[in-house]
Design an enzyme around this catalytic site. Structure first.
Site, short mmCIF file in Angstrom:
data_model
loop_
_atom_site.label_atom_id
_atom_site.label_comp_id
_atom_site.label_asym_id
_atom_site.label_seq_id
_atom_site.Cartn_x
_atom_site.Cartn_y
_atom_site.Cartn_z
N ALA A 279 0.82 -1.20 0.00
CA ALA A 279 0.00 0.00 0.00
C ALA A 279 0.86 1.26 0.00
O ALA A 279 0.67 2.15 -0.82
CB ALA A 279 -0.94 -0.02 1.20
N HIS B 107 -4.44 -18.12 10.56
CA HIS B 107 -4.22 -18.82 9.31
C HIS B 107 -4.08 -20.32 9.57
O HIS B 107 -3.33 -20.73 10.45
CB HIS B 107 -2.96 -18.29 8.64
CG HIS B 107 -2.85 -18.67 7.21
ND1 HIS B 107 -2.56 -19.95 6.82
CD2 HIS B 107 -3.01 -17.96 6.07
CE1 HIS B 107 -2.53 -20.00 5.50
NE2 HIS B 107 -2.80 -18.81 5.03
N ARG C 86 -10.44 -19.52 5.75
CA ARG C 86 -9.41 -19.66 6.75
C ARG C 86 -9.94 -19.85 8.17
O ARG C 86 -9.46 -20.71 8.91
CB ARG C 86 -8.52 -18.44 6.72
CG ARG C 86 -7.71 -18.41 5.48
CD ARG C 86 -6.89 -17.16 5.38
NE ARG C 86 -5.99 -17.30 4.23
CZ ARG C 86 -5.19 -16.35 3.79
NH1 ARG C 86 -5.18 -15.18 4.40
NH2 ARG C 86 -4.42 -16.55 2.76
N LEU D 101 -3.19 -8.71 -0.82
CA LEU D 101 -2.35 -8.06 -1.83
C LEU D 101 -3.21 -7.17 -2.70
O LEU D 101 -2.86 -6.05 -3.05
CB LEU D 101 -1.66 -9.13 -2.69
CG LEU D 101 -0.79 -10.12 -1.93
CD1 LEU D 101 -0.11 -11.09 -2.89
CD2 LEU D 101 0.26 -9.41 -1.12
#
Lengths: 653, 225, 260
Positions: A60, A282, A346, A457
């Site tokens: 970012a 995760h 997840r 992303l």
């Protein structure tokens, strides 16, 4: 069970919430286009007169700095690493989503939007998520043009793979190093602007405070991590792109340096912190091997494309994996979620692993692990194909564990990975402090209560390449920030506070190292505010955190001096902020008595153990206002209106 | 000219000049070695070969004309090679002002590591060699225009032979790495050719060492008289 | 495991520095090398001494922040043929009673800042002088507009995998950064998108490489032997090739600083 409107002893509720999302009117699909047209512009010749401060140089930050620099603004970019190329975006492995529909498998902007909203358990803003899905395609184009070496097919066209939470193949990837390649693309774009002189880079520099003048964010106070010099920087706007706060758990997949200091200091200066309890665990990480463990290593979720997750059916089965016959194995994800199978989102996959281990069916030392088995895939596709897809991941696993995953199944266990919460921002990515923008993982904006794989992303680059450059112009053109310089009293005041705090940390000279406090806090948070939370555990954590904090400020030992490279001092400042943030996370988790996405309250589950949302009471963003350390924060509720999708129970069965 | 000068701007460009001058030297030593084998054909043939080198190209060029061209080219190549080597070495040594207390290498060969010292040895030998068999001032029994005699009488001295063998070993080692290095520096190497060039270099080093050693050893053993 | 460590300690950039010896018996084979140093540091802090400063961040082998000479080899030597980063080096590759010498990267272009921490901004300068493709945001054609043959794309990826750790420079007898520079040159030269700036790029990047004080390449190939990402010296040959052509056909491009 406490209802949502209740307050408890830990917080109060704002009668008039100060959160205006500024979502533009009009149909969902036209909002962004229309908004872009309505926004004011800054004449190219005038842009160089405006300075924009960007803190953080990950996906970012680097993409925003590069693009704003390219547009002609005078950009100052800061990062704590020794080079912007090292930001932790680099560690993202699996891929980046885009609604290109190159596979012709029914993908569309709307489907990506819907999957993301649903994946986020209906706790994200529709308008933001739609914009993200819309921009996703442009990101791929941009990155390809920059020379990002995405995986390709033999025909020379871009390859795709599928990812958790989606039934289409929309994930673009560069072997198992997609984050690295995308970050290097952004880093190269940033380098080009540094070369052109539009961006000035400050590596090894840490932001320690935000400076607000006349209600607007106008600068930052930094510490040069080599010389220890405390410095002032002034700008017309400040962008925080400093990533997430998963390191509050000490053990996480974040880099060791990842910290909350920039956003936490901004929060203490008035920026609202939204949904701090939404943390993503995760499912596929390498299990902890001992007390010395300093971090956890993630194995990309993409492994779940070809790997099958299982545990022995019998609790306490200690036989080596190849001796356990097929019918004594429980492929629990395939069993419980037949349509998504090993690709369940997840949060679901993580909790299922925890359940299996809690039932005594975990594998490996300590019983905290499940198998991720590739033997079927190797049989079907051949070792070479598997090597091509996951070679570097397998290698990494072998390096760390000393086991060969081509022969023995991998052992995996969930670990803290991403924080969906962050500073509250409106549609323009501006916080409630005028002129303070927040991008990437540091804001709360797009993922709701759970982020889908390959979406981080996408969000980081969407914010940096496309959203901020558009909304920043509008801000500068409409606000016309007045001229201030670093001699303004607000700078002196903020600097004095930073100097004071640094001195304090160095002078305590107690008996415990910074790490020992961090570990203590992390364990407390993992046990009580981790994969499963309860009223009891959270209240317990809230009773202990202030005590740790108190001891920290009386008994921490920070060797060395302030005017030099001092890594213990850096850590101490960060842990001090984690000790404050942890409390807010628990307060948020305690107040949200529903289960949703990454936030699982034991009290709120269905009969078969699935998360149960409480849409009636909790369809809102919880934006917290700070009232000082240890004082009850104020809750501002931003209601979430779903006009295009219907709130539904999330099912991946 | 600007293009040639631009090669001297960078370390890579200088390396290329080394590679090209090295290639000239490489070609020369192969031809030289092949020429040496005339010694086995006896005095007449050998001296005729030596005379032939002087008369190449006649009548279009004057006596020893082409030989001088070759000599000048070789001289320029040697000067370039040595000059660049000194220039680059000085820079390379300066690029690590504080040395490691402990340094290990992982894959470079002895030949690679000794390239610089071997090169120096070869240069010193070159001076000796010219004084020994071309100019004769380092030869105890030198007869101008009788190269066969100079060769045989020169190599009957075991010390000379020892010097030659050591020098040829240095040359062999130099080529053992240098020939591959030449292709790599000029950018002519790639994954597909790497093994070929490495083997070519190794073969060059070994064969040239053997080829150059045969004549002096044969003289010493009395096979060539 | 019991270990003896000889560690380079240097207070700051202007300090001359020296080795100090530490003993530890708290090492477990499962620890990573950096976790071993963490343990040593915790003991140093408890004794009231300054901990050893070393750079590290992701600890999963991808950010390129960590790096130190371990017994004379960058990132240490674990199994022949599989080099790695320091954070991925595990203590099971050492034996009880071993003595380990730990030094910072040593190169004129990488000055030591403190203990094992060096300044690698020279790498950033090399990339800033052309290691990119000039494409303004938003000006890109569709991602599939230009097909890239898979072997080309794979080759580009292999070169682009560089993590910028500096092990190549540390291992090189000449402290040369040719592998690092060549990796970026080769990555961009392999792709159709990189062609427009290809020759100007190589001229500028090599110039910057030399100006930063790195040595030249003498084809030892020590760099590829220690590269954690297995980048081949093929990329150096590619760079040489491009530079050769650029030298013949181009004049030196100017730096791109715009008036501001």
């Amino acid at each position: 069970m406490a209802s949502a409107t209740d307050k408890n002893e830990f917080f109060t509720v704002a009668a008039e919430p100060q959160v205006n999302s500024n979502i533009p009117p009009g149909p969902l699909a036209e909002k962004w286009t229309q908004h872009k047209f309505n926004m004011k512009l800054v004449n190219p010749a005038n842009r160089r007169k405006h300075t924009i401060i960007i803190v953080g140089s990950g996906l970012a930050g680097a993409s925003a700095a590069a693009t704003l620099g390219e547009q002609g603004y005078n950009v100052l970019c800061f990062c704590y690493q020794d080079s912007p190329r090292r930001a932790h975006s680099i560690a993202a492995q699996g891929g980046i989503n885009a609604a290109k529909n190159y596979r012709n498998d029914g993908d569309s902007v709307y489907r990506l939007f819907y999957d993301t909203i649903k994946g986020g358990d209906f706790r994200a803003r529709e308008a933001n998520v739609y914009r993200l899905a819309e921009i996703s395609s442009n990101i791929i184009d941009q990155c390809v043009a920059q020379g990002v070496p995405f995986a390709r097919e033999y025909g020379g066209l871009l390859d795709n793979r599928s990812f958790g939470g989606a039934q289409v193949s929309r994930t673009f990837y560069a072997r198992g190093q997609t984050g690295q390649q995308l970050l290097l693309g952004a880093y190269q774009a940033l380098s080009r602007q540094i070369d052109a002189g539009t961006v000035k880079m400050f590596p090894r520099t840490e932001m320690l405070d935000l400076v607000i003048i006349n209600g607007k964010a106008r600068g930052i106070i930094t510490r040069n991590m080599v010389t220890g010099k405390i410095e002032r920087h002034v700008g017309d706007a400040v962008v925080l792109a400093t990533g997430g706060y998963g390191n509050v758990f000490y053990l996480s997949t974040n880099a060791k340096g990842c910290n909350t200091t920039a956003i936490w200091r901004a929060h203490r200066r008035g920026a609202f912190f939204a949904n701090p309890c939404y943390t993503q665990i995760h499912p596929t990480c390498i299990p902890v091997s001992g007390d010395y463990q300093s971090k956890l290593t993630l194995m990309s979720e993409s492994l779940r494309n070809d790997g099958r997750i299982w545990v022995p059916k019998t609790p306490g089965d200690k036989r080596p994996p190849h001796q356990i016959p097929e019918d004594e194995r429980d492929y629990y994800l395939e069993r419980k979620y037949p349509s998504f199978g090993n690709l369940a989102p997840r949060d679901i996959a993580s909790r299922a692993a925890k359940e299996a281990c809690d039932a005594g069916r975990g594998v490996g030392p300590g019983g905290l692990g499940v198998y991720l088995d590739f033997s079927d895939a190797i049989k079907r596709l051949g070792r070479q194909k598997i090597e091509e897809r996951y070679g570097n991941l397998f290698e990494m696993y072998a390096h760390i564990t000393g086991e060969d995953p081509y022969v023995t199944p991998m052992r995996i266990y969930p670990a803290v990975h991403y924080t969906m919460g962050g500073l509250w921002v409106d549609y323009n990515l501006m916080s409630n402090i005028t002129g303070l923008f927040v991008a990437g993982e540091a804001n709360f904006s797009d993922h709701g209560a759970n982020r889908l794989g390959a979406s981080a992303l996408m969000q980081g680059l969407s914010d940096g390449y496309f959203v901020l450059p558009a909304t920043m112009g509008n801000y500068i053109a409409s606000e016309k920030p007045e001229k201030v310089d670093i001699n303004h009293p607000a700078f002196a005041e903020a600097e004095a506070e930073v100097v004071e705090r640094t001195k304090k940390l160095l002078s305590i000279n107690g008996n415990r190292s910074v790490d020992s406090f961090h570990r203590e806090l992390g364990k407390l948070m993992w046990d009580n505010c981790g994969m499963a939370r309860s009223d009891e555990s959270l209240r317990y954590a809230l009773s202990v955190i202030p005590k740790i904090r108190e001891e920290f400020w009386q008994n921490v030992k920070v060797p060395g001096e302030g005017e030099e490279l001092n890594q213990e001092l850096e850590k101490a400042g960060r842990v001090a902020d984690f000790l404050e943030l942890a409390e807010l996370m628990c307060i948020d988790a305690l107040h949200r008595t529903e289960s949703c996405g990454g936030h699982f309250r034991i009290e709120s589950q269905t009969e078969d153990g699935e998360a149960k949302r409480d849409d009636e009471h909790f369809t809102y963003v919880a934006a917290w206002e700070s009232t000082g350390v240890g004082k009850p924060p104020v809750l501002h509720k931003e209601p979430l209106n779903f006009e295009n999708v219907q709130l539904a129970t999330r099912s991946y069965k | 000219m600007a293009a040639v000068v631009s090669f001297t701007r960078t370390t890579i460009g200088k390396k290329m000049l080394m590679a090209v001058s090295g290639a000239i030297g490489y070609g020369f030593v192969i031809a030289h070695m092949a020429g040496n084998f005339h010694a086995f054909e006896g005095r007449e043939e050998f001296n005729a070969y030596a005379e032939g080198l002087r008369t190449i190209g006649q009548p279009f060029v004057p006596h020893t004309g082409l030989l001088w061209v070759v000599r000048i080219v070789l001289l320029v190549a040697v000067i370039t090679h040595v000059w660049m080597a000194i220039d680059l070495s000085r820079r390379d040594l300066a690029s690590r002002p504080v040395k490691y207390a402990k340094k290990d290498t992982v894959q470079s060969s002895f030949a690679t590591k000794t390239l610089r010292y071997g090169g120096t040895a070869i240069f010193l030998f070159l001076v000796y060699h010219l004084m020994h068999l071309t100019l004769g001032n380092a030869h105890s029994n030198f007869i101008p225009n009788d190269p066969y005699h100079n060769l045989v009488s020169g190599f009957q001295n075991p010390i000379s032979v020892a010097v030659y063998l050591v020098a040829m070993a240095a040359l062999g080692m130099h080529l053992y790495h240098g020939v591959w290095s030449m292709f790599q520096s000029l950018g002519l190497n790639s994954r597909r050719t790497d093994l070929f060039f490495r083997r070519l270099a190794q073969a060059s080093g070994i064969l040239l060492f053997i080829g150059f050693s045969i004549v002096p050893i044969s003289v010493l053993l009395g096979i060539v008289k | 495991m019991k270990l003896t460590l000889n560690v380079w300690r240097q207070k700051g950039p202007n300090d001359s520095g020296h080795f100090e010896t530490y003993h530890t018996d708290k090492v477990l084979p499962e620890m990573s090398f950096l976790e071993m140093l963490d343990v040593v540091n915790q003991d140093l802090i408890a004794e009231g001494k300054e901990p050893i400063a070393f750079d590290h961040d992701c600890r999963e082998g991808i950010c390129g922040t960590c790096g130190m000479m371990i017994n004379g080899v960058p990132h240490g030597r674990q199994i022949a043929g599989t080099p790695t980063t320091t954070c991925q080096l595990h203590m099971r590759f050492f034996k009880d009673g071993d003595t380990i010498t730990i030094e910072p990267w040593r190169a004129k272009a990488f000055p030591v800042l403190k203990d094992l921490v060096v300044d690698r901004s020279a790498f950033d300068h090399i990339i800033q002088s052309g290691g990119y493709i000039s494409v303004p945001t938003g000006a890109a054609p569709d991602g599939n507009a230009i097909p890239v043959p898979k072997p080309k794309a794979d080759y580009a990826f292999d070169a682009a995998a560089c993590i910028g750790c500096g092990a190549c420079v540390a291992a090189c007898p000449n402290a040369s950064a040719m592998l690092f520079t060549g990796a970026k040159v080769a990555h961009l030269a392999a792709l159709p998108q990189g062609q427009a700036e290809r020759y100007d790029r190589v001229l500028r990047m090599v110039d910057t490489h030399d100006a930063e004080g790195f040595g030249g390449c003498t084809n030892f190939a020590e760099c590829e032997a220690v590269c954690p990402k297995g980048i081949s010296i093929d990329v150096i040959a590619q760079m040489n090739r491009d530079l050769f052509w650029a030298n013949l056909t181009r004049s030196q491009p100017k730096a791109k600083k715009e008036s501001h």
